[in-house]
Design a protein around this motif. Structure first.
Motif, PDB file in Angstrom:
ATOM      1  N   LEU A   1       0.823  -1.210   0.000  1.00 22.37           N
ATOM      2  CA  LEU A   1       0.000   0.000   0.000  1.00 22.37           C
ATOM      3  C   LEU A   1       0.859   1.264   0.000  1.00 22.37           C
ATOM      4  O   LEU A   1       0.490   2.279  -0.616  1.00 22.37           O
ATOM      5  CB  LEU A   1      -0.938  -0.004   1.204  1.00 22.37           C
ATOM      6  CG  LEU A   1      -2.082  -1.027   1.143  1.00 22.37           C
ATOM      7  CD1 LEU A   1      -2.847  -1.052   2.461  1.00 22.37           C
ATOM      8  CD2 LEU A   1      -3.031  -0.705  -0.020  1.00 22.37           C
ATOM      9  N   ALA A   2       2.007   1.204   0.678  1.00 23.17           N
ATOM     10  CA  ALA A   2       2.917   2.354   0.653  1.00 23.17           C
ATOM     11  C   ALA A   2       3.426   2.597  -0.766  1.00 23.17           C
ATOM     12  O   ALA A   2       3.473   3.744  -1.237  1.00 23.17           O
ATOM     13  CB  ALA A   2       4.084   2.107   1.607  1.00 23.17           C
ATOM     14  N   GLY A   3       3.795   1.522  -1.460  1.00 16.17           N
ATOM     15  CA  GLY A   3       4.240   1.670  -2.845  1.00 16.17           C
ATOM     16  C   GLY A   3       3.125   2.136  -3.759  1.00 16.17           C
ATOM     17  O   GLY A   3       3.346   2.976  -4.652  1.00 16.17           O
ATOM     18  N   ALA A   4       1.907   1.601  -3.554  1.00 18.70           N
ATOM     19  CA  ALA A   4       0.774   2.005  -4.381  1.00 18.70           C
ATOM     20  C   ALA A   4       0.457   3.489  -4.190  1.00 18.70           C
ATOM     21  O   ALA A   4       0.069   4.180  -5.140  1.00 18.70           O
ATOM     22  CB  ALA A   4      -0.443   1.156  -4.036  1.00 18.70           C
ATOM     23  N   ARG A   5       0.652   3.967  -2.970  1.00 16.87           N
ATOM     24  CA  ARG A   5       0.321   5.371  -2.669  1.00 16.87           C
ATOM     25  C   ARG A   5       1.400   6.324  -3.140  1.00 16.87           C
ATOM     26  O   ARG A   5       1.102   7.372  -3.749  1.00 16.87           O
ATOM     27  CB  ARG A   5       0.122   5.515  -1.146  1.00 16.87           C
ATOM     28  CG  ARG A   5      -0.088   6.955  -0.675  1.00 16.87           C
ATOM     29  CD  ARG A   5      -1.424   7.496  -1.143  1.00 16.87           C
ATOM     30  NE  ARG A   5      -1.681   8.811  -0.593  1.00 16.87           N
ATOM     31  CZ  ARG A   5      -1.217   9.953  -1.119  1.00 16.87           C
ATOM     32  NH1 ARG A   5      -0.486   9.908  -2.226  1.00 16.87           N
ATOM     33  NH2 ARG A   5      -1.500  11.106  -0.546  1.00 16.87           N
ATOM     34  N   TRP A   6       2.668   5.988  -2.900  1.00 19.38           N
ATOM     35  CA  TRP A   6       3.740   6.953  -3.128  1.00 19.38           C
ATOM     36  C   TRP A   6       4.555   6.703  -4.392  1.00 19.38           C
ATOM     37  O   TRP A   6       5.239   7.611  -4.866  1.00 19.38           O
ATOM     38  CB  TRP A   6       4.687   6.964  -1.921  1.00 19.38           C
ATOM     39  CG  TRP A   6       3.991   7.289  -0.642  1.00 19.38           C
ATOM     40  CD1 TRP A   6       3.710   6.452   0.391  1.00 19.38           C
ATOM     41  CD2 TRP A   6       3.454   8.564  -0.261  1.00 19.38           C
ATOM     42  NE1 TRP A   6       3.036   7.105   1.390  1.00 19.38           N
ATOM     43  CE2 TRP A   6       2.868   8.411   1.027  1.00 19.38           C
ATOM     44  CE3 TRP A   6       3.417   9.810  -0.876  1.00 19.38           C
ATOM     45  CZ2 TRP A   6       2.246   9.458   1.697  1.00 19.38           C
ATOM     46  CZ3 TRP A   6       2.798  10.858  -0.205  1.00 19.38           C
ATOM     47  CH2 TRP A   6       2.232  10.679   1.065  1.00 19.38           C
ATOM     48  N   VAL A   7       4.484   5.479  -4.946  1.00 22.04           N
ATOM     49  CA  VAL A   7       5.309   5.164  -6.125  1.00 22.04           C
ATOM     50  C   VAL A   7       4.451   5.044  -7.379  1.00 22.04           C
ATOM     51  O   VAL A   7       4.695   5.737  -8.378  1.00 22.04           O
ATOM     52  CB  VAL A   7       6.121   3.868  -5.901  1.00 22.04           C
ATOM     53  CG1 VAL A   7       6.956   3.541  -7.146  1.00 22.04           C
ATOM     54  CG2 VAL A   7       7.013   4.001  -4.674  1.00 22.04           C
ATOM     55  N   TRP A   8       3.460   4.152  -7.346  1.00 20.39           N
ATOM     56  CA  TRP A   8       2.668   3.883  -8.551  1.00 20.39           C
ATOM     57  C   TRP A   8       1.406   4.729  -8.642  1.00 20.39           C
ATOM     58  O   TRP A   8       0.742   4.728  -9.678  1.00 20.39           O
ATOM     59  CB  TRP A   8       2.304   2.392  -8.612  1.00 20.39           C
ATOM     60  CG  TRP A   8       3.524   1.531  -8.592  1.00 20.39           C
ATOM     61  CD1 TRP A   8       4.530   1.500  -9.508  1.00 20.39           C
ATOM     62  CD2 TRP A   8       3.890   0.597  -7.566  1.00 20.39           C
ATOM     63  NE1 TRP A   8       5.494   0.604  -9.136  1.00 20.39           N
ATOM     64  CE2 TRP A   8       5.132   0.023  -7.946  1.00 20.39           C
ATOM     65  CE3 TRP A   8       3.303   0.172  -6.386  1.00 20.39           C
ATOM     66  CZ2 TRP A   8       5.778  -0.930  -7.168  1.00 20.39           C
ATOM     67  CZ3 TRP A   8       3.936  -0.780  -5.608  1.00 20.39           C
ATOM     68  CH2 TRP A   8       5.160  -1.315  -6.014  1.00 20.39           C
ATOM     69  N   ARG A   9       1.060   5.445  -7.583  1.00 23.24           N
ATOM     70  CA  ARG A   9      -0.098   6.349  -7.567  1.00 23.24           C
ATOM     71  C   ARG A   9      -1.378   5.629  -7.973  1.00 23.24           C
ATOM     72  O   ARG A   9      -2.139   6.103  -8.817  1.00 23.24           O
ATOM     73  CB  ARG A   9       0.153   7.529  -8.508  1.00 23.24           C
ATOM     74  CG  ARG A   9       1.442   8.264  -8.268  1.00 23.24           C
ATOM     75  CD  ARG A   9       1.409   9.051  -6.969  1.00 23.24           C
ATOM     76  NE  ARG A   9       2.631   9.823  -6.767  1.00 23.24           N
ATOM     77  CZ  ARG A   9       2.869  10.593  -5.721  1.00 23.24           C
ATOM     78  NH1 ARG A   9       1.964  10.714  -4.766  1.00 23.24           N
ATOM     79  NH2 ARG A   9       4.006  11.244  -5.604  1.00 23.24           N
TER      80      ARG A   9
ATOM     81  N   GLU B   1      -7.643  -0.372  -7.125  1.00 22.63           N
ATOM     82  CA  GLU B   1      -6.447  -1.084  -7.583  1.00 22.63           C
ATOM     83  C   GLU B   1      -5.492  -1.367  -6.423  1.00 22.63           C
ATOM     84  O   GLU B   1      -4.843  -2.420  -6.377  1.00 22.63           O
ATOM     85  CB  GLU B   1      -5.723  -0.270  -8.661  1.00 22.63           C
ATOM     86  CG  GLU B   1      -6.384  -0.300 -10.021  1.00 22.63           C
ATOM     87  CD  GLU B   1      -7.586   0.625 -10.134  1.00 22.63           C
ATOM     88  OE1 GLU B   1      -7.857   1.376  -9.166  1.00 22.63           O
ATOM     89  OE2 GLU B   1      -8.259   0.588 -11.175  1.00 22.63           O
ATOM     90  N   SER B   2      -5.420  -0.430  -5.470  1.00 17.58           N
ATOM     91  CA  SER B   2      -4.565  -0.631  -4.301  1.00 17.58           C
ATOM     92  C   SER B   2      -5.061  -1.797  -3.451  1.00 17.58           C
ATOM     93  O   SER B   2      -4.268  -2.586  -2.927  1.00 17.58           O
ATOM     94  CB  SER B   2      -4.513   0.641  -3.459  1.00 17.58           C
ATOM     95  OG  SER B   2      -3.940   1.716  -4.180  1.00 17.58           O
ATOM     96  N   VAL B   3      -6.371  -1.913  -3.316  1.00 10.45           N
ATOM     97  CA  VAL B   3      -6.941  -3.016  -2.534  1.00 10.45           C
ATOM     98  C   VAL B   3      -6.616  -4.354  -3.186  1.00 10.45           C
ATOM     99  O   VAL B   3      -6.184  -5.306  -2.514  1.00 10.45           O
ATOM    100  CB  VAL B   3      -8.463  -2.849  -2.383  1.00 10.45           C
ATOM    101  CG1 VAL B   3      -9.087  -4.105  -1.768  1.00 10.45           C
ATOM    102  CG2 VAL B   3      -8.771  -1.641  -1.528  1.00 10.45           C
ATOM    103  N   ILE B   4      -6.803  -4.452  -4.498  1.00 11.64           N
ATOM    104  CA  ILE B   4      -6.496  -5.701  -5.203  1.00 11.64           C
ATOM    105  C   ILE B   4      -5.009  -6.024  -5.097  1.00 11.64           C
ATOM    106  O   ILE B   4      -4.622  -7.185  -4.891  1.00 11.64           O
ATOM    107  CB  ILE B   4      -6.914  -5.607  -6.683  1.00 11.64           C
ATOM    108  CG1 ILE B   4      -8.444  -5.477  -6.800  1.00 11.64           C
ATOM    109  CG2 ILE B   4      -6.426  -6.826  -7.462  1.00 11.64           C
ATOM    110  CD1 ILE B   4      -9.210  -6.657  -6.250  1.00 11.64           C
ATOM    111  N   GLY B   5      -4.154  -5.012  -5.203  1.00  9.46           N
ATOM    112  CA  GLY B   5      -2.717  -5.238  -5.068  1.00  9.46           C
ATOM    113  C   GLY B   5      -2.336  -5.704  -3.674  1.00  9.46           C
ATOM    114  O   GLY B   5      -1.502  -6.598  -3.517  1.00  9.46           O
TER     115      GLY B   5
END
Length: 309
Positions: free
Chosen positions: A82-90, A95-99
């Protein structure tokens, strides 16, 4: 014996996935068939499977030290993604939940149960993970997906109604009530519920195989680094955290330690792809993570069995 059981479990799953891909390749089925199978699994078969699976589980093991270690491993893996989804991949919330689910939600049902039974000698050893996922992690994730993929009314009451109306949550809760009370469904009800529940795993696997054949190529759904992250978190970080917490912080050893680490090293569950398809978000990431973790978990679990068994 243990190694053979692990290989048999993975070979069975691979064979059914390959059948789905073959059926798509010869054009006997198409994308609509994959969507239909996913919907049947989500709305009908999986809830029935939850009633029978949880209803027979030893819920006394839910309040064990293994549950603490399992929860820690899930939280750490999901939080890193979730940290990567928020700060890296936006990534957007769905999509963050599925990841996050792809990074931390293990195949505790159709793979974990047989491995627990034949490798660890007790199917109940997977119960803490199974119940944590089905009664806490999955309902929360589905509620967020519901909330962010459709026009939903605001407020805590609306959120609770979304959770309560989810078929998988309802099946899980009913199974838990049966397990806690020791009650059993009448045979005239249990027989068809069991028959329908038996359709869940094959439907998931066939739908997944169809998607592998007809969908974009491996890694086509997003950055390769994101797929590498979900795969690494699932195969390496999650079992490592489970081992550290269980052994070094809680003093778990022997079969109990092997159980929690092996369970944490299981691949991403196929039903994450079903959820991704159901909500139309993150399908490629879920599909690719399931594929890579299913292949990669074989040597990981064999190594864990050799080191801790």
């Amino acid at each position: 014996m243990a190694v053979g059981a692990v290989l048999t479990g993975f070979a069975t799953i691979a064979a059914v996935i390959a059948l789905g891909a073959l059926l798509a390749h010869i054009r006997l089925v198409d994308v609509q068939a994959q969507i239909l199978l996913s919907r049947l699994a989500f709305f009908v078969a999986s809830p029935a499977l939850m009633v029978t699976t949880i209803g027979d589980a030893d819920v006394g093991q839910v309040l064990s030290r293994n549950l603490v270690a399992t929860t820690a491993s899930v939280v750490v893996s999901a939080a890193i993604y979730l940290a990567g989804a928020r700060w890296v991949w936006r990534r957007a919330v769905p999509e963050s939940v599925i990841g996050a689910l792809s990074s931390a939600y293990v195949n505790a049902g159709n793979l974990g149960i047989p491995i627990a039974a034949y490798v660890l000698g007790d199917a109940a050893l997977v119960a803490p993970t199974l119940l944590l996922q089905l009664l806490v992690l999955q309902p929360l994730a589905l509620a967020v997906l519901d909330r962010h993929t459709r026009a939903a009314p605001a407020g805590a009451g609306a959120a609770l109604r979304q959770v309560a109306s989810n078929p998988l949550t309802l099946g899980s809760v009913l199974g838990l009530v049966l397990a806690l009370t020791g009650c059993r469904l009448p045979e005239v009800v249990a027989a068809p519920v069991t028959l329908v529940g038996d359709m869940a795993v094959p439907s998931m696997l066939l739908a997944y195989g169809i998607a592998l054949r007809l969908g974009p190529g491996l890694g086509a759904g997003g950055p390769v680094a994101e797929l590498a992250t979900t795969t690494t978190l699932k195969l390496l970080v999650q079992p490592f955290v489970a081992w550290v917490v269980a052994h070094w912080l809680l003093g778990v050893d022997g079969t109990a330690l092997l159980a929690v680490v092996v369970t944490a090293a299981l691949p991403t569950a196929q039903n994450i792809f079903v959820h991704a398809t159901r909500f139309g978000r993150g399908q490629e990431l879920a599909r690719d993570t399931i594929l890579l973790t299913t292949m990669g978990s074989v040597p990981v679990i064999l190594l864990i069995t050799l080191l801790l068994g």
